[in-house]
Each structure stands twice: as C-alpha cells, then as structure tokens.
Design an enzyme around this catalytic site. Structure first.
Site, PDB file in Angstrom:
ATOM      1  N   GLU A 192       7.745 -21.942   7.953  1.00 51.77           N
ATOM      2  CA  GLU A 192       8.125 -21.041   9.043  1.00 51.77           C
ATOM      3  C   GLU A 192       9.173 -21.663   9.970  1.00 51.77           C
ATOM      4  OE1 GLU A 192       5.314 -21.427  12.828  1.00 51.77           O
ATOM      5  OE2 GLU A 192       4.222 -20.649  11.092  1.00 51.77           O
ATOM      6  N   GLU A 213       0.807  -1.219   0.000  1.00 58.02           N
ATOM      7  CA  GLU A 213       0.000   0.000   0.000  1.00 58.02           C
ATOM      8  C   GLU A 213       0.841   1.270   0.000  1.00 58.02           C
ATOM      9  OE1 GLU A 213      -3.126   0.422  -0.385  1.00 58.02           O
ATOM     10  OE2 GLU A 213      -3.767  -1.665  -0.333  1.00 58.02           O
TER      11      GLU A 213
END
Length: 272
Positions: free
Chosen positions: A112, A81
């Site tokens: 992960e 953004e």
C-alpha cells in the site's frame, strides 16, 4: 480545515480483555448501530458521485475500485457481485487491490506504500477518461490509492473516494469525495470494523443505485441476474410467474428457452 484522523482515536472502551463475551458483543453492537447514521450524513456526497458515475457508464465507461487491505477487498467483493446480480459484463466494475490478487487472502507487506503501482494497475486495464476511479481507504492516507487518483486527475479521469476521516489527503485528491465519519473503533485503530461496515454500505449504495439507473432492475426484481445455480433458477421462475400471472410449468419453459428473466417476460409480452 485540518485533517482529522478519527480512525486512529482511542476507543471509547477500555480493559476489553476483562469483559465477558456478552459485554463484548453488546458493546460492539452498540458501536455498529452508529454506522448507518454516519452514512446518512454523507448522502449528499454519495449522490454527487453516483450521478457522475451514471453519466459515465451510460457513455460506455467503467467503474474501478482501488484500495489496500480491507478496503481493497471490499471493493473486489462489490465488483464481483455485479455480474451475477445485474447481468453486466465482468469488466464493467473492476476491483483492484494493492499487492495484486494474492493480497485478497493475505497481507502483502508495504504494497500500500507504493506511489506508482496504483496507476500502473489501472493502466493494465487501459483506464481512460471514459471511466470512473473510486479510491477506498478508511484512513484516507494510503499512498497506493492517493497517487493513483492524482494520476487520474492529470489524465482527465473522474475520481471519487470513500474514506472515514475528514479532510484527508485522499479526500483532497478525489474530485467527488465521500467522507463517512464513524468515530473511534471498538478496538483502537481496527478500521475493518465500523469503517469497513460503512464502506460496504456505501459500495452497496453506489452499485445498486447505478445499476437501477441503467435499467438493470424491473420493479424491484433482478431481471438480468445470471442463472448460475438452482436457487437463482427457482427465483427466476417465480419472478416470471409473478410478473406474467402464469403457472409454474409455463414459466419454467419460458426461462429454459430464453435463459434470462427479462428476455422471457418480454418474449411472452410481445407474443414470441
């Protein structure tokens, strides 16, 4: 102090399957209301990291967000953004997720848990001591993130983190930790809920404050935003009208010519 893993604590509610829709929504909302207060308690930590980040970006550095699962996705959302909102290059704020781009939409098993991939992913972007690396992990125990931050520390790279547990391994790895303790989730261990909301709020605060400090906002307007759709073009025209006190047709011509709200305002102000 001991590592306190509140993200795994038992929910304050039980027999959720017996609740009505109204009860479920009301109780989730009740828990969500506690999140901003938890973030408020972490403001001094957020301020410390933001101050350091501003200095790095003023010297040409970048921000890297590093996470797994929901945490990684939130970092990517925030990074993506920044260019349309503030008109900055796409490589100024970079979001990385364990498992790569496919993990944005679907879980990648055991990604992960890697103790080496996080640092490798950073090296793909030539991370250096000019940059800031912020690890995001609700639990504060994600190996992908922790070991990447340790490697950053060894290479004199500024490190921060956002976690929702006190004194976690991630907090200990980060030079500038942010710990926002939201307490037990409505569904036990579902850290995409309150923890995810807290992380999103903090990410908003970090990039918005940094970009304002870098001069990417004028007054309260996004004068450097990318004019990527009709809605934003219209918003840009209205910004110019408001700032310069001119008619819409004149503002439209200025924006069409200069392709940027700030440039249009400056050109008019200085007679160009």
């Amino acid at each position: 102090m001991d590592f306190i893993k509140t993200t795994e604590q038992e929910s304050l509610y039980n027999h959720l399957e017996e609740m009505s829709v109204q009860q479920l929504l009301t109780n989730i909302n009740k828990e969500d209301k506690t999140v901003p207060n938890a973030v408020e308690q972490a403001l001094p930590q957020i301020e410390a990291l933001v101050n350091q980040t501003v200095l790095k970006l003023q010297d040409g550095g970048r921000i890297f967000y590093l996470g797994a699962g929901t945490s990684g996705r939130l970092g990517i959302v925030d990074a993506s953004e920044c260019p349309p909102t503030f008109g900055v290059p796409h490589d100024l704020v970079i979001g990385l997720i364990a498992g790569g781009d496919i993990a944005i939409r679907e879980a990648v098993e055991f990604a992960e848990d890697s103790k080496t991939q996080g640092w490798k992913d950073l090296l793909d972007y030539n991370v250096s001591a000019n940059d800031v690396v912020i690890g995001i992990a609700a639990s504060g125990t994600t190996p992908y993130v922790i070991h990447a931050l340790n490697a950053c520390n060894e290479n004199n790279i500024l490190t921060g983190c956002i976690t929702c547990n006190k004194n976690s391994p991630l907090s200990q790895a980060a030079k500038f930790p942010i710990e926002v303790i939201v307490g037990p989730e409505f569904v036990t261990g579902s850290s995409r809920m309150k923890a995810g909301t807290a992380q999103k709020l903090i990410l908003n605060m970090i990039t918005t404050t940094v970009m304002i400090q870098l001069g990417k906002v004028k007054g309260n307007k996004m004068v450097d935003m990318q004019l990527s759709n009709n809605k934003l073009v219209d918003r840009g025209v209205k910004m110019i009208m408001s700032e310069l006190k001119i008619e819409r047709s004149h503002a439209e011509k200025l924006l069409k010519k200069h392709k940027n709200v700030r440039s249009a305002i400056e050109a008019y102000t200085y007679g160009n």
